[in-house]
Design an enzyme around this catalytic site. Structure first.
Site, PDB file in Angstrom:
ATOM      1  N   CYS A 140      40.958  70.086  17.478  1.00 14.97           N
ATOM      2  CA  CYS A 140      41.167  69.176  16.862  1.00 14.97           C
ATOM      3  C   CYS A 140      41.447  67.793  17.286  1.00 14.97           C
ATOM      4  CB  CYS A 140      42.628  69.676  16.262  1.00 14.97           C
ATOM      5  SG  CYS A 140      43.779  70.130  17.575  1.00 14.97           S
TER       6      CYS A 140
ATOM      7  N   GLU B  96      53.913  73.192  19.671  1.00 18.25           N
ATOM      8  CA  GLU B  96      53.601  72.051  19.394  1.00 18.25           C
ATOM      9  C   GLU B  96      54.129  71.069  18.753  1.00 18.25           C
ATOM     10  OE1 GLU B  96      49.419  73.000  17.784  1.00 18.25           O
ATOM     11  OE2 GLU B  96      48.678  73.131  19.774  1.00 18.25           O
TER      12      GLU B  96
END
Lengths: 630, 630
Positions: free
Chosen positions: B396, B312
């Site tokens: 998230c 990521e």
């Protein structure tokens, strides 16, 4: 240890495999004497294998075996799969012994075999990480690479038995494989269901079956393949599961290459080995679909596979970046092993085409010209910091490249009942026994891959077909048989079916002009750019040859690039010609700008392109494969 | 719970920060009344927050708190950082309460605050994962996200205290922060040295300091920043360390953005908060260098950051792929928070420019038009299977987008001693108190972002400067003050320094023709292609509007694209015009071909481009940002 024998040293021993269309010609029957591979293989034998053995010692890998045998109280060193480095080295050494006497290598092989024997547990289990305090953790975690290590042990054992007749490691392997066969299997048989995190054991078990004739090894390989895709894998690290480990669906439903690239191609190679024995059509269909997905959607132009970092894995269709490409050397080696098995299974030329392509352009770049440093990651564009290393914390690639070079002669020819298939070209002398026919001696006289002219001198008497591979890269090929008219030859196998008498000279000419190759329009990374090939070889631009940034080079027409031999690169053919370099103005501190504001000018530069396999053997600098063309 | 007060509801409360050049205008002082953001924020309040609260309940996140409080014996559910989802939702809800009465939201906030209080340990520790049998594992693993969760708790507590005056969570946070301050610190002070795996606590601790005045929280934030880069992090999963977690070098030596993108920008935001308090030049220099590396080398054209999957994370310079871009929604949110702090610190317009760009094009695409599904991953090209999801195992992003939308009015204006800075444009009414001057009422009359004409009606008497941001995307801007001649305005802040009297009308005109934007020539993925902008908005092509593959579209001249309003997309401006589609022949089963064999033809097609933020709100289909241009 017994001396090198004239045993059947097939790299994959399919002589009794009912579904093998082609049989590999034994390793020792092919003698390469060329200026390209022979020096590389000599370096492999004289530099690579000895220095790798030292690395195994220095990094504690060998001490791990001594520790397991109770000879030292040192801690375990290296990653959990460190044993496999030793096994892969041993396999490379074993195949190398097929070349002839090599007392020092023999000594090291013997030493390592003794170390391995000493580390084996009474019940057959053999893994130096899971000893003593970790004994209770054996076979509890799919990601622990236990079967992966076992697979490399078996492959080394088989190679050693085949080349030297030495049965010690084969005995150890059978003991371990028997132990595994006792443990693993379907729950309904009262066994432990299991999916190993890193495929490898499948092809090794099939070869162990071929070498020993023990059917349970084949059955166990089949079980490990069939177990996948049912959610059996267990591991603490969730990112390593699902499609990453080819465990998201049953293998027969898997129609694409996905996840960790080495895992994928090792698994498919193992599945191909199974089909060679069982002939299962559903499995063959899946393999065919996977192979086509790989070559038509997910392979870099050099044949490199697995572009994604961290997963070391395949990406989406057409996700083929240059600079961020991972393209692990091991993945190329594994892909070659897979295609080798598909070639035996089907006899189809496309597999031989890919073998040649990946040999030169995807696997060979993994080793420096001096044979002592290695690429793990093989991008198609790189800054000057990307250089080959002497070893790695995860050292899978160096011995994998070594075993590929050691087995190389085994890739040149195959036989079917009444045909010799010539897959690869290099100056060489080979003696090939046709199963139901004569013994044929083939001499190749050529300067391939620098020159496409190959004279084949065939000695043999009898009726058989000589099938010459006309490579997929070759658009213009001719064949001339002694005294006959020149024939045009199409890509594929050009069949010379004759009643051969005495010595016959065949002149094959594979035209190899410089070719500019483009990628599918949906590959964003290379859109509008060209890569440069000559014959089987991909070329690239290196910073050391250019005063401007190689990313800004603009190639001339393909016919403007001329051939030169480059002394510093082992006399490799490099391509030189007049090009330009784009001077981009106004980009200081900018990443994006309005298209209408662009201003560019060009300066004339001399362009030099070197074979991609040979890059990063001189001064460090930026490298680029995909280039603009005027 | 106390009622919404007229407290100083600054999103970052820098009123006493000695190094803040600009002060944010309190949230409740800016009333958006526009057709773009207001419906999105209404959806955020009426749809997003209620459905997210249900998700927190359904996924067991709230039960984790009940479990920790001993109210249930259910197992812990979700990832180790699940608590942070609840905290981020709570923060979003808290900021939303600044908008006015909302009894149901108040009730949910109260319920959650009670759950959190109930889960807190007597010593202040608060993390529902590390309870009971896991108590001994507290603060043993850097990757366990404990400080990350704590940071989100503190941010929620501060928001709640600021908007409602409710001190309960602030008290809980202080208790926890005091516990942390007892434990963590340099070994020479007899404390436990520590690097947390996921930065976030740094900016939260600074805000906790600002809200409470307790200096030790600032010192602790400083310690956590300074501790990085000295090899303190410990974790079982090695891939998560080093540059991935910004722990490979001391932060002041870090001149580029690297590793996990959310971690990176949260850390830099926290460092910027520290500089706002300490004025440390070395830290500011590092932040400046990192921000420039991000915006000049490592940011997608939409402002998305972190292209690499699995990490990521950020990649190499110019590694900016389209379809494989990861570009997590959270990373865009974090980047906006970082730039918000840099803007306060320096007053430089470039930070406001990036805030606007990432708001529209990188963060907003994370939420569907109906406010109930989310993108975690935001590529610039995608197949039809890439769609927003209702929730994620790692959730998230949804509450992060919600808290951004909840704080949006806080991004519109800043004040310095005698100036009002106008950063963003939308129909709105605001009341702004200048520190040493008058209270200014600003009404914006505009249909921005669809139209670049903005009438500002200023009511206020006194001498101050009105600083209007002329966006970096705008090449032609004019300002006309009531009764005066039209002035050309350059990019940057256009300063209107006057002695203001009564009501003053200002007409700002930001020309927004269609612009084709190209990327730096070294970005391989978009080489030779253009992206399309109008005003602040990036556009893309969607499959549902085109009969041919959107990857094959060829755009006409930029002046040929015309504006239309699209009813199904909340009346968004779409761009339509005559283009072509390339028909590529001969690519069946091929990935690479000789350049000289290419054959292509074109067919006329009508091209429709929609704002990138609005894609995937209609029929599923392929999407493409970078396109060919004729």
């Amino acid at each position: 240890m017994t001396q090198t024998s004239t045993r059947n040293i097939q790299v994959i021993r399919t002589e009794h495999s009912p579904h093998a269309q082609l049989q590999p010609v034994p390793l020792q029957q092919v003698r390469l004497q060329d200026a390209f591979w022979t020096p590389r293989r000599e370096t492999n034998r004289l530099k690579t294998l000895p220095t790798q053995f030292l690395k195994l010692e220095e990094t504690g890998c060998l001490n791990n075996f001594r520790r397991a045998a109770g000879q030292t109280e040192l801690h375990f060193e290296g990653p959990v799969f460190a044993d496999s480095d030793a096994y892969k080295w041993l396999e490379a050494a074993a195949w190398t012994l097929a070349e002839g006497s090599n007392p020092e290598l023999h000594r090291q092989v013997d030493e390592l075999v003794s170390l391995i024997e000493g580390a084996q547990c009474a019940n057959g289990y053999l893994n130096t990480f899971f000893m003593f305090e970790r004994e209770k953790e054996r076979f509890t975690e799919s990601g622990a690479h236990e079967l992966y290590c076992a697979g490399h042990l078996f492959q080394a054992a088989v190679a050693l038995h085949r080349t030297t007749g030495n049965p010690r490691l084969l005995t150890a392997s059978e003991k371990y494989a028997n132990h595994m066969a006792e443990i693993f299997g379907p729950a309904e048989q009262g066994k432990k269901p299991w999916v190993d995190g890193h495929p490898e054991v499948e092809m090794a078990l099939v070869e162990l079956y071929r070498e020993t004739g023990t059917r349970r090894y084949l059955d166990l390989a089949q079980y490990f393949l069939d177990a996948r895709g049912h959610g059996l894998a267990r591991d603490r690290v969730w990112v390593f599961w699902g499609s990453y480990g080819q465990d998201h669906k049953p293998f027969r439903d898997l129609k694409e290459v996905t996840g960790h690239a080495v895992r994928m191609v090792y698994l498919s190679a193992g599945a191909a080995d199974l089909v060679l024995e069982t002939g299962e059509q559903a499995l063959e269909d899946a393999l065919e679909a996977q192979w086509h997905n790989m070559t038509e959607k997910r392979m870099s132009v050099n044949g490199g596979i697995g572009p994604r970092h961290y997963t070391e894995g395949f990406g989406l269709d057409y996700e083929l970046p240059s600079e961020s490409a991972y393209n692990e050397t091991c993945a190329a080696v594994g892909s070659i092993m897979w295609s080798q098995r598909m070639l035996s299974l089907t006899g189809e030329v496309k597999y031989a085409d890919l073998i040649e392509h990946q040999l030169y352009n995807a696997a060979l770049p993994g080793v420096s010209l001096d044979g002592q440093s290695y690429f793990y990651v093989n991008p198609l564009a790189a800054g000057s910091e990307h250089r080959r290393q002497g070893w790695f914390g995860c050292a899978c690639c160096p011995p994998n490249a070594a075993r590929l070079l050691a087995t190389l002669p085994g890739y040149f020819y195959s036989t079917s009942e009444s045909a010799v298939h010539v897959h690869l070209y290099a100056q060489s002398t080979s003696v090939i026994e046709l199963p139901d026919g004569p013994t044929v001696k083939i001499e190749q006289q050529t300067n391939y891959p620098w020159d496409g002219r190959v004279r084949l001198v065939i000695e043999g008497t009898g009726t058989f077909s000589l099938n010459l591979r006309i490579p997929a890269w070759c658009e213009q090929a001719t064949v001339k048989v002694m005294g006959e008219a020149e024939q045009q030859a199409q890509q594929g196998y050009f069949q010379l079916q004759r009643n051969w008498q005495g010595s016959t000279t065949i002149d094959l000419n594979l035209e190899m002009p410089v070719r500019y190759v483009v990628s599918h329009p949906h590959v964003m990374d290379s859109s509008g750019k060209v890569s440069v090939f000559r014959g089987p070889l991909l070329y690239c631009a290196e910073g050391t040859d250019h005063a401007t940034d190689v990313r800004d080079l603009v190639l001339p027409e393909e016919t403007s690039l001329k051939v030169q031999h480059h002394e510093q690169l082992n006399n490799a053919v490099v391509l030189v010609g007049p090009g330009t370099s784009q001077l981009q103005q106004g980009w200081e501190h900018k990443l994006y700008r309005n298209a209408r504001d662009l201003q560019a000018s060009r300066v004339a530069v001399n362009i030099t392109l070197v074979p991609y396999y040979a890059w990063a053997n001189r001064e460090a600098g930026r490298m680029q494969v995909w280039l603009d063309q005027s």
